[in-house]
Design a protein around this motif. Structure first.
Motif, PDB file in Angstrom:
ATOM      1  N   LEU A 125      -3.637   3.470   1.697  1.00 21.76           N
ATOM      2  CA  LEU A 125      -2.501   2.894   1.109  1.00 21.76           C
ATOM      3  C   LEU A 125      -3.051   4.118   0.021  1.00 21.76           C
ATOM      4  CD1 LEU A 125      -1.718  -0.533   0.184  1.00 21.76           C
ATOM      5  CD2 LEU A 125      -0.181   1.231   2.064  1.00 21.76           C
TER       6      LEU A 125
ATOM      7  N   SER B 124       0.048   7.165   0.947  1.00 17.40           N
ATOM      8  CA  SER B 124       0.710   7.166   0.589  1.00 17.40           C
ATOM      9  C   SER B 124       1.261   6.647  -0.843  1.00 17.40           C
ATOM     10  CB  SER B 124       0.699   4.791   0.459  1.00 17.40           C
ATOM     11  OG  SER B 124       0.839   4.753   1.430  1.00 17.40           O
TER      12      SER B 124
ATOM     13  N   TRP C 236       3.743   1.358  -2.042  1.00 14.06           N
ATOM     14  CA  TRP C 236       3.942   0.921  -1.104  1.00 14.06           C
ATOM     15  C   TRP C 236       4.882  -0.111  -2.086  1.00 14.06           C
ATOM     16  CZ3 TRP C 236       0.152   3.012  -2.833  1.00 14.06           C
ATOM     17  CH2 TRP C 236      -1.019   1.743  -3.797  1.00 14.06           C
TER      18      TRP C 236
ATOM     19  N   ASN D 158       5.388   0.185   3.347  1.00 11.91           N
ATOM     20  CA  ASN D 158       4.720   1.559   2.823  1.00 11.91           C
ATOM     21  C   ASN D 158       5.188   2.881   3.131  1.00 11.91           C
ATOM     22  OD1 ASN D 158       2.003   3.271   2.683  1.00 11.91           O
ATOM     23  ND2 ASN D 158       1.729   2.327   5.500  1.00 11.91           N
TER      24      ASN D 158
END
Ligand SMILES: CC(C)(COP(=O)(O)OP(=O)(O)OC[C@H]1O[C@@H](n2cnc3c(N)ncnc32)[C@H](O)[C@@H]1OP(=O)(O)O)[C@@H](O)C(=O)NCCC(=O)NCCS
Length: 136
Positions: A40, A44, A47, A61
């Protein structure tokens, strides 16, 4: 229990084990021992976590290209918690998180059975897309 008791947050702390357990139960596979936080933090935009009190009952996500395009993946709600609107709350928070981060587009792909969820209930428009399986 009503969905009013579920809190949905963007980029709040999750443990690897609780996401792994939730993902395994929602997709019906053994826990994979994934290092979710490393993934993450590295890949990412953000999330979304949904908690009923302290219990992680939903997760989504949002990966991205570093600029305009964000990609919604790993949308999961615990099996015994599904059908209470938590999935829609997760997606709404993902849309808002991507918008606030300056993205122009949020993409998702899904199997046909989930068309009602994503198109009718979560507000996605249909668009053409392509995919190549790289493992065959
Ligand atoms: C898909 C998922 C996240 C939806 O979460 P949820 O909390 O159950 O969704 P909601 O309660 O917000 O449902 C909203 C609507 O979508 C429908 N819906 C939800 N999941 C559905 C499914 N798997 N198939 C068909 N319709 C579905 C609900 O029936 C509801 O419709 P209604 O408003 O007409 O009654 C959840 O079912 C899940 O985790 N599934 C397993 C993992 C998965 O397939 N994730 C998607 C990866 S692309």
């Amino acid at each position: 229990m009503s969905t009013e008791e579920v809190s949905v947050t963007w980029r709040s702390n999750v443990t690897d084990d609780e996401v792994d357990d939730l993902h395994a139960r929602a997709f019906d596979h053994p826990p994979a021992g994934n290092h979710w936080n490393a993934q993450l933090q590295t890949h990412s935009l953000g999330w979304v976590s949904a908690r009923e009190h302290t219990w992680l009952c939903g997760f989504a996500n949002v990966a991205w290209d570093g600029r305009d395009h964000a990609f919604l993946v790993d949308v999961v709600v615990a099996p015994d918690h599904q059908g209470r609107g938590t999935g829609q709350k997760l997606v709404r928070a993902a849309v808002e998180g991507a918008r606030q981060s300056g993205c122009q587009w949020l993409h998702v792909d899904f199997e046909e059975a989930l068309e009602h969820f994503y198109i009718d209930r979560c507000g996605f428009r249909t668009s053409k897309a392509g995919v190549i399986p790289l493992t065959q």
